[in-house]
Design a protein around this motif. Structure first.
Motif, mmCIF file in Angstrom:
data_model
loop_
_atom_site.group_PDB
_atom_site.id
_atom_site.type_symbol
_atom_site.label_atom_id
_atom_site.label_comp_id
_atom_site.label_asym_id
_atom_site.label_seq_id
_atom_site.Cartn_x
_atom_site.Cartn_y
_atom_site.Cartn_z
ATOM 1 N N ALA A 173 0.835 -1.201 0.000
ATOM 2 C CA ALA A 173 0.000 0.000 0.000
ATOM 3 C C ALA A 173 0.868 1.247 0.000
ATOM 4 O O ALA A 173 1.906 1.296 0.651
ATOM 5 N N VAL A 174 0.431 2.241 -0.767
ATOM 6 C CA VAL A 174 1.165 3.499 -0.855
ATOM 7 C C VAL A 174 0.183 4.660 -0.787
ATOM 8 O O VAL A 174 -0.882 4.618 -1.400
ATOM 9 N N ILE A 175 0.567 5.670 -0.039
ATOM 10 C CA ILE A 175 -0.177 6.931 0.007
ATOM 11 C C ILE A 175 0.762 8.002 -0.504
ATOM 12 O O ILE A 175 1.930 8.051 -0.112
ATOM 13 N N GLU A 176 0.261 8.873 -1.368
ATOM 14 C CA GLU A 176 1.053 9.993 -1.872
ATOM 15 C C GLU A 176 0.335 11.294 -1.549
ATOM 16 O O GLU A 176 -0.865 11.412 -1.765
ATOM 17 N N VAL A 177 1.080 12.248 -0.996
ATOM 18 C CA VAL A 177 0.542 13.569 -0.683
ATOM 19 C C VAL A 177 1.479 14.610 -1.276
ATOM 20 O O VAL A 177 2.683 14.587 -1.024
ATOM 21 N N THR A 178 0.916 15.502 -2.079
ATOM 22 C CA THR A 178 1.682 16.628 -2.602
ATOM 23 C C THR A 178 1.694 17.713 -1.538
ATOM 24 O O THR A 178 0.654 18.035 -0.961
ATOM 25 N N LEU A 179 2.872 18.261 -1.279
ATOM 26 C CA LEU A 179 3.036 19.269 -0.225
ATOM 27 C C LEU A 179 3.131 20.651 -0.864
ATOM 28 O O LEU A 179 4.165 21.009 -1.417
ATOM 29 N N CYS A 180 2.028 21.391 -0.795
ATOM 30 C CA CYS A 180 1.971 22.734 -1.385
ATOM 31 C C CYS A 180 1.609 23.815 -0.377
ATOM 32 O O CYS A 180 1.980 24.973 -0.564
ATOM 33 N N LYS A 216 -2.004 13.387 9.496
ATOM 34 C CA LYS A 216 -3.171 12.536 9.771
ATOM 35 C C LYS A 216 -3.104 11.237 8.988
ATOM 36 O O LYS A 216 -3.382 10.161 9.517
ATOM 37 N N LYS A 217 -2.714 11.325 7.724
ATOM 38 C CA LYS A 217 -2.668 10.124 6.884
ATOM 39 C C LYS A 217 -1.611 9.132 7.373
ATOM 40 O O LYS A 217 -1.852 7.931 7.390
ATOM 41 N N VAL A 218 -0.454 9.628 7.763
ATOM 42 C CA VAL A 218 0.597 8.713 8.211
ATOM 43 C C VAL A 218 0.227 8.084 9.549
ATOM 44 O O VAL A 218 0.514 6.902 9.786
ATOM 45 N N ARG A 219 -0.442 8.832 10.404
ATOM 46 C CA ARG A 219 -0.872 8.271 11.697
ATOM 47 C C ARG A 219 -1.903 7.162 11.470
ATOM 48 O O ARG A 219 -1.806 6.079 12.057
ATOM 49 N N THR A 220 -2.870 7.421 10.601
ATOM 50 C CA THR A 220 -3.893 6.424 10.298
ATOM 51 C C THR A 220 -3.281 5.198 9.626
ATOM 52 O O THR A 220 -3.643 4.055 9.934
ATOM 53 N N GLY A 224 6.849 19.903 -2.060
ATOM 54 C CA GLY A 224 7.453 18.628 -2.424
ATOM 55 C C GLY A 224 6.411 17.544 -2.470
ATOM 56 O O GLY A 224 5.220 17.802 -2.682
ATOM 57 N N LYS A 225 6.865 16.317 -2.233
ATOM 58 C CA LYS A 225 5.990 15.158 -2.305
ATOM 59 C C LYS A 225 6.334 14.216 -1.158
ATOM 60 O O LYS A 225 7.501 14.051 -0.807
ATOM 61 N N CYS A 226 5.303 13.589 -0.601
ATOM 62 C CA CYS A 226 5.494 12.614 0.468
ATOM 63 C C CYS A 226 4.857 11.300 0.050
ATOM 64 O O CYS A 226 3.684 11.271 -0.339
ATOM 65 N N LEU A 227 5.645 10.239 0.109
ATOM 66 C CA LEU A 227 5.148 8.885 -0.158
ATOM 67 C C LEU A 227 5.219 8.087 1.130
ATOM 68 O O LEU A 227 6.272 8.044 1.784
ATOM 69 N N VAL A 228 4.128 7.429 1.485
ATOM 70 C CA VAL A 228 4.059 6.589 2.676
ATOM 71 C C VAL A 228 3.759 5.178 2.189
ATOM 72 O O VAL A 228 2.797 4.968 1.445
ATOM 73 N N ARG A 258 7.518 3.041 5.729
ATOM 74 C CA ARG A 258 8.568 3.847 5.096
ATOM 75 C C ARG A 258 7.928 5.134 4.581
ATOM 76 O O ARG A 258 6.879 5.103 3.947
ATOM 77 N N VAL A 259 8.577 6.252 4.874
ATOM 78 C CA VAL A 259 8.113 7.550 4.402
ATOM 79 C C VAL A 259 9.257 8.216 3.658
ATOM 80 O O VAL A 259 10.386 8.279 4.154
ATOM 81 N N GLN A 260 8.942 8.714 2.469
ATOM 82 C CA GLN A 260 9.934 9.425 1.671
ATOM 83 C C GLN A 260 9.377 10.810 1.355
ATOM 84 O O GLN A 260 8.283 10.937 0.799
#
Length: 138
Positions: free
Chosen positions: A6-13, A23-27, A60-64, A76-78
């Motif tokens: 499973a992967v979650i991607e969040v754009t950081l703007c 919130k997403k990484v905690r969940t 930037g971008k965050c991948l969980v 893993r978080v990048q």
């Protein structure tokens, strides 16, 4: 052997994206079975990394992602950006380093919270920081 990809991607703007990724990484960690203390450590570290990407690189971008095995839960978080990069990583990783905007505890503190911490940065290209949190399955 990974049990879940499973992967979650969040754009950081915006600042709101920092709250969203926290919130997403905690969940995500809770869903995998991490306890409350580990969820908090992970969310704190990711908040710092996301804030840095926004503040110093205009986003930037965050991948969980889940890199768990049958024996160990692994998140893993990048966080990556295309900002100015960090000219001297060893200096930036020293306690007390500050770019002039903060208290100088961000990256070293983040590293202490995580089980694995890797930073790759190239001036005028950007920075990618990868962190992992591990916990044995019960």
């Amino acid at each position: 052997m990974t049990t879940n990809s499973a992967v979650i991607e969040v754009t950081l703007c915006t600042v709101e994206d920092i709250v969203l990724v926290r919130k997403k990484v905690r969940t995500f960690a809770q869903t995998l079975g991490f306890g409350m203390a580990d969820q908090t450590r992970l969310a704190t570290a990711v908040s710092e990394l996301a804030r840095n990407a926004l503040q110093y690189a205009s986003g930037g971008k965050c991948l969980v992602s889940d890199h768990s095995t049958l024996e160990t839960m692994v998140v893993r978080v990048q966080v990556s950006d295309s900002g100015p990069g960090i000219a001297d990583i060893s200096w930036a990783m020293g306690d007390g380093y500050t770019s002039g905007q903060g208290m100088g505890v961000g990256l070293p503190g983040c590293k202490r919270l995580m089980d694995n911490f890797t930073i790759v940065s190239t001036p005028d290209v950007g920075t990618t920081i990868t962190v992992e949190m591990h916990a044995n399955r019960r």
